[in-house]
Design a protein around this motif. Structure first.
Motif, PDB file in Angstrom:
ATOM      1  N   ALA A   1       5.005   5.672  -2.614  1.00  0.00           N
ATOM      2  CA  ALA A   1       3.915   6.152  -1.757  1.00  0.00           C
ATOM      3  C   ALA A   1       2.947   5.029  -1.433  1.00  0.00           C
ATOM      4  O   ALA A   1       2.481   4.897  -0.295  1.00  0.00           O
ATOM      5  CB  ALA A   1       3.175   7.303  -2.450  1.00  0.00           C
ATOM      6  N   ARG A   2       2.663   4.208  -2.408  1.00  0.00           N
ATOM      7  CA  ARG A   2       1.753   3.068  -2.194  1.00  0.00           C
ATOM      8  C   ARG A   2       2.344   2.070  -1.209  1.00  0.00           C
ATOM      9  O   ARG A   2       1.629   1.487  -0.403  1.00  0.00           O
ATOM     10  CB  ARG A   2       1.477   2.403  -3.535  1.00  0.00           C
ATOM     11  CG  ARG A   2       0.436   1.351  -3.486  1.00  0.00           C
ATOM     12  CD  ARG A   2       0.144   0.855  -4.874  1.00  0.00           C
ATOM     13  NE  ARG A   2      -0.768  -0.262  -4.825  1.00  0.00           N
ATOM     14  CZ  ARG A   2      -1.079  -0.993  -5.843  1.00  0.00           C
ATOM     15  NH1 ARG A   2      -0.549  -0.731  -7.023  1.00  0.00           N
ATOM     16  NH2 ARG A   2      -1.904  -1.994  -5.727  1.00  0.00           N
ATOM     17  N   GLY A   3       3.643   1.869  -1.252  1.00  0.00           N
ATOM     18  CA  GLY A   3       4.304   0.946  -0.329  1.00  0.00           C
ATOM     19  C   GLY A   3       4.383   1.490   1.089  1.00  0.00           C
ATOM     20  O   GLY A   3       4.294   0.735   2.062  1.00  0.00           O
TER      21      GLY A   3
ATOM     22  N   THR B   1       5.519  12.700  -3.364  1.00  0.00           N
ATOM     23  CA  THR B   1       6.426  11.603  -3.710  1.00  0.00           C
ATOM     24  C   THR B   1       6.466  11.365  -5.221  1.00  0.00           C
ATOM     25  O   THR B   1       7.567  11.311  -5.795  1.00  0.00           O
ATOM     26  CB  THR B   1       6.042  10.321  -2.947  1.00  0.00           C
ATOM     27  OG1 THR B   1       5.961  10.618  -1.561  1.00  0.00           O
ATOM     28  CG2 THR B   1       7.057   9.233  -3.158  1.00  0.00           C
TER      29      THR B   1
ATOM     30  N   VAL C   1       1.143  11.390  -0.762  1.00  0.00           N
ATOM     31  CA  VAL C   1       0.416  11.041  -1.982  1.00  0.00           C
ATOM     32  C   VAL C   1       0.784  11.964  -3.147  1.00  0.00           C
ATOM     33  O   VAL C   1       0.947  11.497  -4.278  1.00  0.00           O
ATOM     34  CB  VAL C   1      -1.106  11.081  -1.727  1.00  0.00           C
ATOM     35  CG1 VAL C   1      -1.899  11.028  -3.016  1.00  0.00           C
ATOM     36  CG2 VAL C   1      -1.508   9.955  -0.807  1.00  0.00           C
TER      37      VAL C   1
ATOM     38  N   PHE D   1       4.953   7.010  -7.219  1.00  0.00           N
ATOM     39  CA  PHE D   1       3.638   6.485  -6.865  1.00  0.00           C
ATOM     40  C   PHE D   1       3.769   5.143  -6.155  1.00  0.00           C
ATOM     41  O   PHE D   1       3.103   4.890  -5.147  1.00  0.00           O
ATOM     42  CB  PHE D   1       2.778   6.353  -8.124  1.00  0.00           C
ATOM     43  CG  PHE D   1       1.502   5.604  -7.901  1.00  0.00           C
ATOM     44  CD1 PHE D   1       0.442   6.199  -7.240  1.00  0.00           C
ATOM     45  CD2 PHE D   1       1.368   4.292  -8.325  1.00  0.00           C
ATOM     46  CE1 PHE D   1      -0.740   5.509  -7.012  1.00  0.00           C
ATOM     47  CE2 PHE D   1       0.193   3.598  -8.112  1.00  0.00           C
ATOM     48  CZ  PHE D   1      -0.862   4.206  -7.451  1.00  0.00           C
ATOM     49  N   LEU D   2       4.640   4.277  -6.670  1.00  0.00           N
ATOM     50  CA  LEU D   2       4.828   2.960  -6.048  1.00  0.00           C
ATOM     51  C   LEU D   2       5.451   3.076  -4.653  1.00  0.00           C
ATOM     52  O   LEU D   2       5.098   2.315  -3.745  1.00  0.00           O
ATOM     53  CB  LEU D   2       5.673   2.069  -6.956  1.00  0.00           C
ATOM     54  CG  LEU D   2       5.014   1.679  -8.287  1.00  0.00           C
ATOM     55  CD1 LEU D   2       5.988   0.913  -9.167  1.00  0.00           C
ATOM     56  CD2 LEU D   2       3.746   0.886  -8.040  1.00  0.00           C
TER      57      LEU D   2
ATOM     58  N   SER E   1      -0.107  12.603   5.093  1.00  0.00           N
ATOM     59  CA  SER E   1      -0.576  11.667   4.071  1.00  0.00           C
ATOM     60  C   SER E   1      -0.778  12.369   2.732  1.00  0.00           C
ATOM     61  O   SER E   1      -0.484  11.806   1.681  1.00  0.00           O
ATOM     62  CB  SER E   1      -1.851  10.961   4.521  1.00  0.00           C
ATOM     63  OG  SER E   1      -2.904  11.879   4.674  1.00  0.00           O
TER      64      SER E   1
ATOM     65  N   SER F   1       2.235   3.754   2.455  1.00  0.00           N
ATOM     66  CA  SER F   1       0.939   4.060   3.066  1.00  0.00           C
ATOM     67  C   SER F   1       0.454   3.032   4.075  1.00  0.00           C
ATOM     68  O   SER F   1      -0.025   3.434   5.124  1.00  0.00           O
ATOM     69  CB  SER F   1      -0.174   4.240   2.060  1.00  0.00           C
ATOM     70  OG  SER F   1       0.215   4.481   0.831  1.00  0.00           O
ATOM     71  N   PRO F   2       0.528   1.723   3.829  1.00  0.00           N
ATOM     72  CA  PRO F   2       0.039   0.792   4.863  1.00  0.00           C
ATOM     73  C   PRO F   2       0.828   0.877   6.168  1.00  0.00           C
ATOM     74  O   PRO F   2       0.255   0.751   7.251  1.00  0.00           O
ATOM     75  CB  PRO F   2       0.208  -0.586   4.220  1.00  0.00           C
ATOM     76  CG  PRO F   2       0.280  -0.350   2.770  1.00  0.00           C
ATOM     77  CD  PRO F   2       0.874   1.013   2.603  1.00  0.00           C
TER      78      PRO F   2
END
Length: 159
Positions: free
Chosen positions: A121-123, A84, A81, A118-119, A77, A125-126
């Motif tokens: 990684a954000r996508g 990426t 974060v 960043f986007l 993780s 992560s869930p």
């Protein structure tokens, strides 16, 4: 396994809601003056993190539990974060530099690549967070707070 103690807030239907305190900077090393963690801790408010973990054993509010999470999931993780956006920044800066041949274009590409990373990684992560191995587990349970009582006699206090 990475371990941390937490305090139970509530327990219902096999799920414990626990609170982990944010550690302040330790102030014990020789580089206190130049420590980035110490500075960041002073800037932001001291908060606590509340998470929900499964627990078959009934728990009471105020009880301490030791949580654990595998090192592999924590490192993965962290890589997601941090790496990426960095990867996106370098790749897109290089692509824009090659396409347009200017430093301003490379800068714009780097900014877009960092935001894109960043986007991404954000996508992701869930999806990764829903994996069983990425969930914290209760390793050990402390005594309930009302069960432990320490009594001292008056003769011990006077000595």
């Amino acid at each position: 396994m990475i371990k941390e103690w937490a305090t139970v807030i509530s327990w219902q239907n096999g799920l414990a809601r626990v609170s982990c305190d944010v550690k302040a900077s330790c102030s014990s090393c020789a580089s206190r003056a130049g420590c980035g963690s110490r500075v960041l801790n002073k800037l932001g408010p001291q908060t606590e993190h509340t998470i929900t973990v499964p627990s078959a054993e009934p728990l009471v509010a105020g009880q301490k539990v030791e949580l654990g999470i595998s090192e592999g999931s924590l490192l993965t993780s962290a890589m997601l974060v941090y790496m990426t956006p960095l990867f996106g920044l370098f790749v897109m800066a290089a692509v824009f530099q090659q396409l347009f041949g200017s430093d301003l274009a490379a800068f714009a590409g780097g900014v877009l690549g960092g935001i894109g990373g960043f986007l991404v990684a954000r996508g992701l992560s869930p999806k990764l967070a829903s994996r069983e191995a990425w969930q914290p587990v209760i390793i050990s349970v402390g005594l309930p707070p009302d069960l432990l009582r320490v009594e001292t006699s008056s003769s011990e206090l006077s000595q």
